[in-house]
Enzyme design. Structure first.
Site, mmCIF file in Angstrom:
data_model
loop_
_atom_site.group_PDB
_atom_site.id
_atom_site.type_symbol
_atom_site.label_atom_id
_atom_site.label_comp_id
_atom_site.label_asym_id
_atom_site.label_seq_id
_atom_site.Cartn_x
_atom_site.Cartn_y
_atom_site.Cartn_z
ATOM 1 C CG MET A 296 -1.873 -1.252 1.225
ATOM 2 S SD MET A 296 -2.791 -1.554 -0.312
ATOM 3 C CE MET A 296 -4.178 -0.463 -0.037
ATOM 4 C CG HIS B 82 -6.895 -1.960 -8.085
ATOM 5 N ND1 HIS B 82 -6.456 -1.121 -7.073
ATOM 6 C CD2 HIS B 82 -8.102 -1.487 -8.469
ATOM 7 C CE1 HIS B 82 -7.372 -0.190 -6.862
ATOM 8 N NE2 HIS B 82 -8.372 -0.388 -7.701
HETATM 9 C C1 GAR Z 1 -6.224 -7.151 -1.672
HETATM 10 O O1 GAR Z 1 -7.616 -7.079 -1.778
HETATM 11 C C2 GAR Z 1 -5.582 -6.386 -2.815
HETATM 12 O O2 GAR Z 1 -6.301 -6.466 -4.018
HETATM 13 C C3 GAR Z 1 -5.593 -4.986 -2.278
HETATM 14 O O3 GAR Z 1 -5.270 -5.110 -0.921
HETATM 15 C C4 GAR Z 1 -5.720 -6.379 -0.443
HETATM 16 C C5 GAR Z 1 -4.560 -7.072 0.216
HETATM 17 O O4 GAR Z 1 -4.961 -8.240 0.846
HETATM 18 N N1 GAR Z 1 -4.652 -4.135 -2.977
HETATM 19 C C6 GAR Z 1 -4.843 -2.848 -3.197
HETATM 20 O O5 GAR Z 1 -5.824 -2.246 -2.808
HETATM 21 C C7 GAR Z 1 -3.732 -2.175 -3.975
HETATM 22 N N2 GAR Z 1 -4.207 -0.976 -4.592
HETATM 23 P P1 GAR Z 1 -3.908 -9.333 1.284
HETATM 24 O O6 GAR Z 1 -2.821 -8.604 2.081
HETATM 25 O O7 GAR Z 1 -4.710 -10.263 2.158
HETATM 26 O O8 GAR Z 1 -3.362 -9.973 0.050
#
Ligand code: GAR
Length: 198
Positions: free
Chosen positions: A98, A117
């Site tokens: 992030m 994403h």
């Molecule tokens: C996921 O939903 C991913 O798509 C999102 O953060 C989450 C991470 O989950 N990514 C973004 O929003 C990037 N712009 P995780 O740590 O359990 O994989």
């Protein structure tokens, strides 16, 4: 060996899905590929423990450590690049990482940097994708794996998954439905890229 580095900031469930796929689907013998390191910008990211369970090396590069510099983002990225380049990766996989990345970082990993994403890009770049999809009355939501360009949440699409938005869905319920699909499409996208590399 084709080295892969994964960058996380939190729970790391996508990272876990990728690590699991690499074991179950034998990426080492099939593609001569290995996840050599998981790097987090958050020291207590839960995903770091999961990576250790998979016996994958972990490193922490905290963006907050660079606060006092004139250009904190640049200094953070310089350190991150040093740590990543140590592994000479063929792919740098952003899995819930992030931080906004500068063109300098993106250019450094041209053709190697991919992201997931939680929306059907090009719709809903940025944050709060599920809440915005519900608010707009979207009937479908989803996730996108894409190559990273210097424009946030843009870049050629590699994989997408679609889920329905059901009446009464909260942001959390929809996010969970999408996340289940993320865990399918992200490993598959990486596997396809590895197969193309020969
Ligand atoms: C996921 O939903 C991913 O798509 C999102 O953060 C989450 C991470 O989950 N990514 C973004 O929003 C990037 N712009 P995780 O740590 O359990 O994989």
């Amino acid at each position: 060996m084709k080295n892969i580095v994964i960058l996380i900031s939190g729970g790391g469930s996508n990272m876990q899905a990728i690590l699991r796929a690499s074991e179950l689907r034998e990426w080492k013998s099939r593609f001569n590929a290995e996840i050599t390191c998981v790097i987090s910008n958050i020291a207590d990211a839960k995903g770091l423990n999961t990576a250790k369970d998979f016996r994958v090396a972990t490193q922490i590069v905290e963006h907050t450590k660079f606060k006092s510099f004139d250009n904190p983002r640049l200094e953070f990225e310089k350190e991150l690049i040093t740590v990543i380049d140590h592994h000479q990766p063929v792919l740098v996989v952003l899995a819930g990482f992030m931080r906004i990345l500068t063109p300098h970082f993106v250019d450094h990993y041209a053709n190697k940097l991919i992201n997931i994403h939680p929306s059907l890009l090009p719709a809903f770049t940025g944050l709060h994708t599920h809440a915005r999809a519900i608010e707009m009355g979207c009937q479908f939501a989803g996730a996108t794996v894409h190559r990273v360009t210097s424009e946030l949440d843009h870049g050629p699409i590699l994989e997408q998954a679609v889920v329905p938005v059901l009446s009464g869905d909260t942001e959390e319920v929809l996010a969970a439905r999408v996340l289940t699909q993320e865990h399918i499409i992200y490993p598959r996208a990486i596997e396809n890229l590895l197969a193309q590399m020969g």
